[in-house]
Design an enzyme around this catalytic site. Structure first.
Site, PDB file in Angstrom:
ATOM      1  CE  LYS A  16      -6.128 -12.904  -0.882  1.00 40.65           C
ATOM      2  NZ  LYS A  16      -5.361 -12.551  -2.094  1.00 40.65           N
TER       3      LYS A  16
HETATM    4  P1  NAD Z   1      -1.776  -2.648   1.066  1.00 43.05           P
HETATM    5  O1  NAD Z   1      -2.207  -2.980   2.436  1.00 43.05           O
HETATM    6  O2  NAD Z   1      -0.347  -2.525   0.788  1.00 43.05           O
HETATM    7  O3  NAD Z   1      -2.517  -1.321   0.576  1.00 43.05           O
HETATM    8  C1  NAD Z   1      -3.900  -1.182   0.594  1.00 43.05           C
HETATM    9  C2  NAD Z   1      -4.249   0.202   0.101  1.00 43.05           C
HETATM   10  O4  NAD Z   1      -5.680   0.331   0.080  1.00 43.05           O
HETATM   11  C3  NAD Z   1      -3.747   1.295   1.039  1.00 43.05           C
HETATM   12  O5  NAD Z   1      -3.289   2.394   0.284  1.00 43.05           O
HETATM   13  C4  NAD Z   1      -4.974   1.681   1.821  1.00 43.05           C
HETATM   14  O6  NAD Z   1      -4.947   2.984   2.302  1.00 43.05           O
HETATM   15  C5  NAD Z   1      -6.035   1.527   0.764  1.00 43.05           C
HETATM   16  N1  NAD Z   1      -7.362   1.373   1.362  1.00 43.05           N
HETATM   17  C6  NAD Z   1      -7.739   0.587   2.382  1.00 43.05           C
HETATM   18  N2  NAD Z   1      -9.028   0.788   2.686  1.00 43.05           N
HETATM   19  C7  NAD Z   1      -9.462   1.706   1.808  1.00 43.05           C
HETATM   20  C8  NAD Z   1     -10.688   2.361   1.625  1.00 43.05           C
HETATM   21  N3  NAD Z   1     -11.734   2.057   2.393  1.00 43.05           N
HETATM   22  N4  NAD Z   1     -10.758   3.287   0.622  1.00 43.05           N
HETATM   23  C9  NAD Z   1      -9.672   3.541  -0.183  1.00 43.05           C
HETATM   24  N5  NAD Z   1      -8.502   2.982  -0.035  1.00 43.05           N
HETATM   25  C10 NAD Z   1      -8.391   2.088   0.955  1.00 43.05           C
HETATM   26  O7  NAD Z   1      -2.462  -3.780   0.124  1.00 43.05           O
HETATM   27  P2  NAD Z   1      -2.050  -4.230  -1.344  1.00 43.05           P
HETATM   28  O8  NAD Z   1      -1.202  -5.428  -1.213  1.00 43.05           O
HETATM   29  O9  NAD Z   1      -1.571  -3.041  -2.101  1.00 43.05           O
HETATM   30  O10 NAD Z   1      -3.450  -4.737  -1.910  1.00 43.05           O
HETATM   31  C11 NAD Z   1      -4.341  -3.867  -2.604  1.00 43.05           C
HETATM   32  C12 NAD Z   1      -5.249  -4.700  -3.493  1.00 43.05           C
HETATM   33  O11 NAD Z   1      -4.451  -5.458  -4.406  1.00 43.05           O
HETATM   34  C13 NAD Z   1      -6.108  -5.736  -2.775  1.00 43.05           C
HETATM   35  O12 NAD Z   1      -7.320  -5.889  -3.467  1.00 43.05           O
HETATM   36  C14 NAD Z   1      -5.296  -7.007  -2.897  1.00 43.05           C
HETATM   37  O13 NAD Z   1      -6.086  -8.177  -2.761  1.00 43.05           O
HETATM   38  C15 NAD Z   1      -4.771  -6.835  -4.316  1.00 43.05           C
HETATM   39  N6  NAD Z   1      -3.599  -7.633  -4.642  1.00 43.05           N
HETATM   40  C16 NAD Z   1      -2.454  -7.543  -3.922  1.00 43.05           C
HETATM   41  C17 NAD Z   1      -1.352  -8.307  -4.287  1.00 43.05           C
HETATM   42  C18 NAD Z   1      -0.034  -8.194  -3.573  1.00 43.05           C
HETATM   43  O14 NAD Z   1       0.927  -8.824  -4.031  1.00 43.05           O
HETATM   44  N7  NAD Z   1       0.093  -7.411  -2.527  1.00 43.05           N
HETATM   45  C19 NAD Z   1      -1.445  -9.190  -5.370  1.00 43.05           C
HETATM   46  C20 NAD Z   1      -2.626  -9.249  -6.106  1.00 43.05           C
HETATM   47  C21 NAD Z   1      -3.692  -8.460  -5.727  1.00 43.05           C
END
Ligand code: NAD
Length: 430
Positions: A119
């Site tokens: 990561k």
């Molecule tokens: P993103 O940047 O597209 O979206 C993040 C979301 O979280 C946004 O809606 C944002 O407003 C919200 N957020 C941020 N801070 C916040 C807070 N303090 N309170 C509430 N909401 C908040 O990111 P993503 O890719 O959707 O990732 C979200 C989660 O999924 C993370 O934990 C990431 O590690 C995990 N994840 C992502 C992927 C991927 O392919 N993108 C894969 C596996 C896991």
């Protein structure tokens, strides 16, 4: 990376900082009890392999120089090259990146793809930076960590507040350093640069596929099920749209500034479009009300999808969660203490290393296509993704039922067990 305003950043969710790396190591201890393995090898699982901390300057638009700190951590490479996303967020620190790298190792092993775990992250607030500033930061960070990266070594991907454009800059910078195009160094790229069809949707789709399997096991229907989703970025937004298409009622969605609630079900596409326009959720009809991120977790619903950051479900709010199923789109949203409470209360948890593994699965497809210079159709990608997610869910469920352990422990037993076995087979050199 879907909002431009920084207001409310991080303020809604974290009362106290729970150390995610301590939490990840505790999970290894819990799973180790069910693994008949060399204690030395199990201890090894709690260590990261390689860590790089970089401090680097970025030229800001006003001509000033600003220093940033970034990290790349490889947790384990016994089963294949390190693989893991890059996060841009003000709260990024070494322990968070270590935990996320460890979870990537288990996740790749749970879905049985030949990757290890890594990561990366930069401590920054992209919402208060211009696009050219984010580009300069990305290119310099890529240069700083380039000795660790490579399609056979360590492959990056998007995470919180990074997106396909950021991946394109990483790929371009790395390719310039090498002197030829190296698309396989990152996944989640734009399609035009060798990105895979279906990668953008993959994590959200995987969350939904595994939730459908959970519903099937619990003999419940998705039709009319009430779903609350915390976070509305890549994972939350795609999950919401897919749940809606399948006839579920998405009753709440949120972002860092709070959320929107309608017990009759939100018009997801419309609500997300409005969010895009106003950079926060705006109520439009009399049925819609505002909801905080804390309230959202405790709504009366059938399915809860935490899809934002770590440490959202803790021992404090776990007793008040009303959902019957929790499908963890986010990494590390539930603490081990909360896990015990949820388990005692009979709430079915589809753990992060299974529920959100659709992302790394299609990242693997993207990497395979890049290395072989192939282009797969979207249907082929989705068919393969569905098969892998369904098979992995069944493998985890079977362990959970056979050993009478919660789904998270079962997933950890499967993932860690595979990594321990690979390490044993390779041997400890010299
Ligand atoms: P993103 O940047 O597209 O979206 C993040 C979301 O979280 C946004 O809606 C944002 O407003 C919200 N957020 C941020 N801070 C916040 C807070 N303090 N309170 C509430 N909401 C908040 O990111 P993503 O890719 O959707 O990732 C979200 C989660 O999924 C993370 O934990 C990431 O590690 C995990 N994840 C992502 C992927 C991927 O392919 N993108 C894969 C596996 C896991």
């Amino acid at each position: 990376m879907e909002e431009n305003s920084r207001e409310g950043e991080g303020s809604t969710m974290k009362e106290e900082k729970i150390n995610p790396f301590e939490m990840a190591k505790k999970q290894v201890d819990i799973a180790s009890k069910y693994l008949n393995a060399d204690p030395g090898l199990l201890e090894k699982m709690k260590y990261t392999k390689r860590e790089l901390i970089v401090h680097f300057p970025v030229k800001m638009d006003n001509g000033s120089l600003r220093m940033f700190t970034g990290y790349r951590v490889q947790h384990d490479v016994a089963r294949g090259p390190a693989k893991g996303g890059i996060r841009y967020h003000p709260d990024v620190d070494l322990d968070e990146v270590r935990a996320l790298a460890m979870w990537m190792t288990w996740k790749s092993a749970v879905v049985n793809i030949p990757f290890g775990g890594a990561k990366g992250g930069v401590q920054c607030n992209p919402k208060e930076m211009s696009l050219p500033e984010i580009e300069r930061l990305t290119r310099r960070f890529t240069w700083e960590i380039s000795s660790m990266l490579g399609p056979d070594r360590d492959i990056a991907a998007p995470d919180v507040y990074t997106n396909p454009q950021v991946m394109a800059w990483i790929m371009d910078t790395y390719s310039i350093l090498k002197g030829y195009s190296v698309p396989g160094v990152v996944t989640g790229k734009p399609i035009e640069l060798g990105g895979s069809l279906g990668r953008f949707q993959a994590t959200g789709r995987g969350v939904v596929i595994t939730t459908l399997e959970a519903l099937k096991y619990l003999k419940k229907s998705v039709e009319g099920a009430k779903v609350a989703i915390q976070g509305s970025g890549n994972v939350g937004g795609i999950s919401a749209e897919h749940f809606r298409r399948l006839g579920a009622k998405v009753i709440a969605l949120s972002c860092s500034r709070g959320g929107i609630y309608n017990e009759r079900g939100l018009d997801v596409t419309r609500v997300l479009d409005r969010k895009e326009q106003y950079k926060c959720f705006v109520c439009e009809t009399k049925d819609e009300t505002e909801v905080t991120n804390e309230e959202l977790l405790e709504l009366d619903c059938d399915i809860l999808v935490p899809a934002a950051l770590e440490n959202q479900i803790t021992e404090k709010n776990a007793p008040r969660i009303k959902a019957k199923i929790i499908a963890e789109g986010a990494n590390g949203p539930t603490t081990p203490e909360a896990d015990e409470i949820l388990n005692d209360r009979g709430i079915f948890v589809v753990p992060d290393i299974l529920a959100n593994a659709g992302g790394v699965t299609v990242s693997y497809f993207e990497w395979v296509q890049n290395l072989q210079e192939l282009i797969w159709g979207e249907e082929e990608v989705m068919d393969r993704l569905t098969r892998i997610m369904q098979r992995s869910f069944k493998e985890v469920l079977d362990i959970s039922l056979a050993k009478k352990i919660p789904m998270r422990t079962a997933a950890l037993v499967l993932g860690i067990g595979r990594v321990v076995e690979a390490t044993k087979l390779r041997g400890i050199y010299p």
